[in-house]
Design a protein around this motif. Structure first.
Motif, PDB file in Angstrom:
ATOM      1  N   GLY A  24       2.349   1.861  -5.881  1.00  0.00           N
ATOM      2  CA  GLY A  24       1.080   1.612  -5.183  1.00  0.00           C
ATOM      3  C   GLY A  24       0.933   0.220  -5.092  1.00  0.00           C
ATOM      4  N   ASP A  25      -0.130  -0.384  -4.559  1.00  0.00           N
ATOM      5  CA  ASP A  25      -0.283  -1.578  -3.971  1.00  0.00           C
ATOM      6  C   ASP A  25      -0.425  -2.738  -5.181  1.00  0.00           C
ATOM      7  N   TRP A  26      -0.589  -2.366  -6.500  1.00  0.00           N
ATOM      8  CA  TRP A  26      -0.937  -3.383  -7.428  1.00  0.00           C
ATOM      9  C   TRP A  26      -0.462  -2.916  -8.744  1.00  0.00           C
TER      10      TRP A  26
END
Length: 182
Positions: A24-26
């Motif tokens: 994912g993004d983080w």
């Protein structure tokens, strides 16, 4: 406030290889090969997770908690308002933002009371714990996809809620202990 971890790898071990896999993004998982001795190595996996800011918001004799539906366990949990510290955002600002978004309350005063490591065997996540006082009520505005309800609890019921496992969220229980509210 002192740092949570000050020691280096025990025995002088050195990281000799490292690979990172993003999720994912983080969230990222880092796999490290550590040379412990001339003939001994180990592989350690570390979940790289952004810091969290958590607020114990006192409104007179009540603590403003939330009920939040958590998708991994597929159930509603009672927790302290908390959220991910965005890049280049001071944790105190995150604490104020999350309190406002999740409960509608604004704290006139936020005091850092400690830092926690919730899963140090697995993750590098740090939880910054704040005590919020001088509260002003407002309307909550949870993020898209968050199912959250403000849930004020009388302070004198907190310990029994933990004992009866009505509060099972580890970061919330640790923060309550750190603050001497239980």
């Amino acid at each position: 406030m002192t740092e949570l971890c000050t020691a280096s790898t025990p025995g002088g071990g050195n990281v000799v290889a490292s690979a990172t896999t993003p999720f994912g993004d983080w969230i990222r998982v880092e796999s490290r090969t550590i040379q412990l001795t001339d003939d001994e190595r180990m592989v350690a996996h570390v979940v790289r997770f952004p810091a969290i800011a958590l607020v114990l918001a006192l409104d007179g004799d009540r603590l403003v908690l939330i009920r939040q539906f958590r998708y991994p366990p597929q159930c509603w949990l009672v927790e302290a308002p908390a959220g991910r510290v965005e890049a280049h955002e001071p944790p105190e600002r995150t604490a104020a933002r999350e309190l406002r978004e999740e409960t509608g309350y604004e704290a006139g005063k936020l005091e850092l009371i400690g830092r926690l490591r919730i899963s140090p065997h697995l993750s590098d996540e740090t939880t910054h714990v704040y005590l919020g006082t001088d509260l002003t009520p407002g309307e909550p505005h949870p993020d898209k996809g968050e199912l959250i309800q403000p849930f004020p609890v009388p302070r004198n019921q907190l310990r029994s809620m933990v004992d009866r496992q009505q509060i099972v969220d580890a970061k919330t229980i640790a923060a309550l202990s750190l603050s001497h509210l239980i």
